[in-house]
Design a protein around this motif. Structure first.
Motif, PDB file in Angstrom:
ATOM      1  N   ILE A 208       0.841  -1.193   0.000  1.00 42.23           N
ATOM      2  CA  ILE A 208       0.000   0.000   0.000  1.00 42.23           C
ATOM      3  C   ILE A 208       0.874   1.240   0.000  1.00 42.23           C
ATOM      4  CG2 ILE A 208      -1.861  -1.173   1.268  1.00 42.23           C
ATOM      5  CD1 ILE A 208      -0.925   0.610   3.718  1.00 42.23           C
ATOM      6  N   ALA A 209       0.307   2.346  -0.476  1.00 40.99           N
ATOM      7  CA  ALA A 209       0.993   3.642  -0.416  1.00 40.99           C
ATOM      8  C   ALA A 209      -0.061   4.736  -0.305  1.00 40.99           C
ATOM      9  CB  ALA A 209       1.862   3.857  -1.645  1.00 40.99           C
ATOM     10  N   THR A 210       0.042   5.542   0.733  1.00 42.80           N
ATOM     11  CA  THR A 210      -0.905   6.634   0.949  1.00 42.80           C
ATOM     12  C   THR A 210      -0.240   8.010   0.873  1.00 42.80           C
ATOM     13  OG1 THR A 210      -0.597   6.542   3.359  1.00 42.80           O
ATOM     14  CG2 THR A 210      -2.363   5.178   2.415  1.00 42.80           C
TER      15      THR A 210
ATOM     16  N   PHE B 227       0.764  -3.397  -8.688  1.00 39.01           N
ATOM     17  CA  PHE B 227       1.234  -4.173  -7.543  1.00 39.01           C
ATOM     18  C   PHE B 227       0.739  -3.617  -6.214  1.00 39.01           C
ATOM     19  CE2 PHE B 227       4.416  -5.748 -10.560  1.00 39.01           C
ATOM     20  CZ  PHE B 227       4.468  -7.088 -10.214  1.00 39.01           C
ATOM     21  N   ALA B 228       0.537  -2.311  -6.122  1.00 35.15           N
ATOM     22  CA  ALA B 228       0.215  -1.684  -4.842  1.00 35.15           C
ATOM     23  C   ALA B 228      -1.152  -1.014  -4.890  1.00 35.15           C
ATOM     24  CB  ALA B 228       1.285  -0.657  -4.473  1.00 35.15           C
ATOM     25  N   VAL B 229      -1.776  -0.936  -3.722  1.00 38.86           N
ATOM     26  CA  VAL B 229      -3.019  -0.183  -3.570  1.00 38.86           C
ATOM     27  C   VAL B 229      -2.633   1.251  -3.239  1.00 38.86           C
ATOM     28  CG1 VAL B 229      -5.151   0.063  -2.260  1.00 38.86           C
ATOM     29  CG2 VAL B 229      -4.276  -2.225  -2.804  1.00 38.86           C
ATOM     30  N   LEU B 230      -2.897   2.158  -4.177  1.00 39.24           N
ATOM     31  CA  LEU B 230      -2.568   3.574  -4.001  1.00 39.24           C
ATOM     32  C   LEU B 230      -3.843   4.306  -3.594  1.00 39.24           C
ATOM     33  CD1 LEU B 230      -0.405   4.061  -7.234  1.00 39.24           C
ATOM     34  CD2 LEU B 230       0.304   3.220  -4.980  1.00 39.24           C
ATOM     35  N   SER B 231      -3.779   5.040  -2.490  1.00 40.71           N
ATOM     36  CA  SER B 231      -5.010   5.597  -1.954  1.00 40.71           C
ATOM     37  C   SER B 231      -4.691   6.687  -0.949  1.00 40.71           C
ATOM     38  CB  SER B 231      -5.819   4.487  -1.268  1.00 40.71           C
ATOM     39  OG  SER B 231      -6.939   4.996  -0.577  1.00 40.71           O
TER      40      SER B 231
ATOM     41  N   LEU C 242      -6.128 -10.535   5.660  1.00 39.72           N
ATOM     42  CA  LEU C 242      -5.455  -9.445   4.958  1.00 39.72           C
ATOM     43  C   LEU C 242      -4.643  -8.613   5.930  1.00 39.72           C
ATOM     44  CD1 LEU C 242      -5.104  -7.767   2.324  1.00 39.72           C
ATOM     45  CD2 LEU C 242      -7.120  -6.477   3.015  1.00 39.72           C
ATOM     46  N   GLY C 243      -3.406  -8.363   5.556  1.00 38.12           N
ATOM     47  CA  GLY C 243      -2.566  -7.420   6.259  1.00 38.12           C
ATOM     48  C   GLY C 243      -1.948  -6.473   5.245  1.00 38.12           C
ATOM     49  N   VAL C 244      -1.323  -5.430   5.718  1.00 35.59           N
ATOM     50  CA  VAL C 244      -0.661  -4.492   4.822  1.00 35.59           C
ATOM     51  C   VAL C 244       0.841  -4.533   5.073  1.00 35.59           C
ATOM     52  CG1 VAL C 244      -2.675  -3.017   4.628  1.00 35.59           C
ATOM     53  CG2 VAL C 244      -0.972  -2.524   6.390  1.00 35.59           C
ATOM     54  N   TYR C 245       1.588  -4.123   4.056  1.00 39.50           N
ATOM     55  CA  TYR C 245       3.051  -4.204   4.089  1.00 39.50           C
ATOM     56  C   TYR C 245       3.592  -3.052   4.944  1.00 39.50           C
ATOM     57  CZ  TYR C 245       7.660  -5.345   2.109  1.00 39.50           C
ATOM     58  OH  TYR C 245       8.964  -5.737   1.928  1.00 39.50           O
ATOM     59  N   LEU C 246       3.271  -3.161   6.234  1.00 43.04           N
ATOM     60  CA  LEU C 246       3.630  -2.117   7.184  1.00 43.04           C
ATOM     61  C   LEU C 246       3.567  -2.729   8.573  1.00 43.04           C
ATOM     62  CD1 LEU C 246       4.143   1.044   7.448  1.00 43.04           C
ATOM     63  CD2 LEU C 246       1.691   1.215   7.922  1.00 43.04           C
ATOM     64  N   PRO C 247       4.661  -2.768   9.323  1.00 42.66           N
ATOM     65  CA  PRO C 247       4.603  -3.374  10.646  1.00 42.66           C
ATOM     66  C   PRO C 247       3.780  -2.536  11.609  1.00 42.66           C
ATOM     67  CG  PRO C 247       6.741  -2.351  10.300  1.00 42.66           C
ATOM     68  CD  PRO C 247       6.016  -2.279   8.992  1.00 42.66           C
TER      69      PRO C 247
END
Length: 333
Positions: A224-226, A287-291, A311-316
């Motif tokens: 993901i990328a916000t 590849f990424a969910v941009l939002s 579901l998890g996101v690529y962020l600890p």
């Protein structure tokens, strides 16, 4: 929304695990995963079991070929007992260089063949301990027949420990469908690759065992990328994953095999700084969910509804960092 939302541990010291685990459960995460990068993946589990009461937890992943079936069976058995059945054993294979040159272990002639045996051997131990069955396992990689009472931990209340397998390509997805309880999708995936390649492979494996695809839980970690800064980071991660030759099929599905070959060449020369520029905006968005943070839950649902169970996101998850972001994401579910 029916997807369960999980969190991942940061690369933290064991002394930090109790606080992280308590905060994750309080916020409402359904599961908490540990990885095998700079720390042992199992040791946090004992602390998570002690300091939580509802949340599932597991390894995503522990490196299977770095361990024997016996060590995996004992560790999973203890964590299942300590947690009241909340532990999930997630296994991955890693790649040949790491198994041989970092773990000092042999790389098998057949990756799926050895992993299949390893899972069967682990379950043989569990059957012996729980039901008193003789330990009799013979395969190409393992021959197990010795279990005296002194080394038998005995039955536990929750002996049906789920085993998840992780992978990028169809061989491991098919094996998961055949013998496992779940499949951990590598972050380097696209919706199309998941829908057209991985899920059909899981279905094929499940059919071999006479069960439905739904018997195998699909656990996804989404890129993901916000923010623009996060986009730069994710572009870098995609370029790193895409440079791995064994992951090339993902790029090839979208017609990007030439780019993957370029990335492999740059990686071989150590030109890491040049690699992200080869990931254009189309690749990034595929590849990424941009939002925006506000729309992220809806975007994730649109991409993964009907495809993923967890579901998890690529962020600890780190307590005190981005708490508002996590609350907003969890509230949507």
């Amino acid at each position: 929304m029916t997807i369960q939302i999980d969190a991942s541990l940061p690369p933290a010291a064991l002394t930090a695990i109790p606080e992280i685990a308590r905060a994750a459960e309080t916020l409402g995460f359904k599961g908490l995963w540990s990885t095998e990068t700079v720390h042992d993946p199992f040791l946090p589990g004992a602390l998570i079991a002690e300091h939580t009461s509802r949340m599932e937890f597991g390894t995503a992943v522990a490196i299977a070929f770095a361990r024997s079936p016996a060590t995996l069976a004992y560790t999973a058995w203890d964590l299942a007992q300590a947690s009241g059945g909340r532990f999930i054993l997630g296994l991955g294979t890693q790649v040949k260089a790491h198994i041989e040159r970092r773990f000092g272990m042999p790389w098998p002639d057949s990756v799926t063949g050895k992993l299949r045996e390893q899972i069967a051997a682990i379950r043989s131990f569990w059957d012996t301990w729980q039901n008193g069955a003789p330990l009799k396992f013979r395969g190409d990689y393992y021959r197990l027949s010795l279990m005296s009472p002194f080394f038998n931990p005995g039955p536990i209340e929750h002996p049906d420990i789920p085993i998840y397998l992780a992978g990028v390509n169809t061989g491991l997805a098919r094996l998961a469908g055949e013998v496992a309880d779940g499949f951990v999708v590598h972050p380097f995936h696209t919706r199309r690759y998941l829908n057209e390649v991985l899920l059909p492979a899981i279905q094929q494996g499940a059919a071999r065992s006479g069960r439905q695809r739904q018997a195998v839980r699909v656990s996804v970690t989404a890129l993901i990328a916000t923010t623009p800064q996060e986009q730069d980071f994710i572009r870098q991660q995609i370029s790193f994953y895409a440079s791995t030759p064994s992951y090339r099929r993902v790029m090839a599905l979208h017609g990007w095999e030439a780019t993957a070959e370029q990335l492999s060449g740059l990686a071989a020369r150590g030109s890491w700084g040049e690699m992200p520029a080869l990931i254009d905006d189309e690749m990034l968005g595929t590849f990424a969910v941009l939002s925006t943070p506000e729309d992220l839950a809806d975007r994730l649902q649109a991409r993964y509804e009907g495809l993923a169970d967890r579901l998890g996101v690529y962020l600890p998850f780190v307590p005190g960092e981005r708490d508002g972001f996590w609350r907003s994401l969890l509230k949507a579910w």
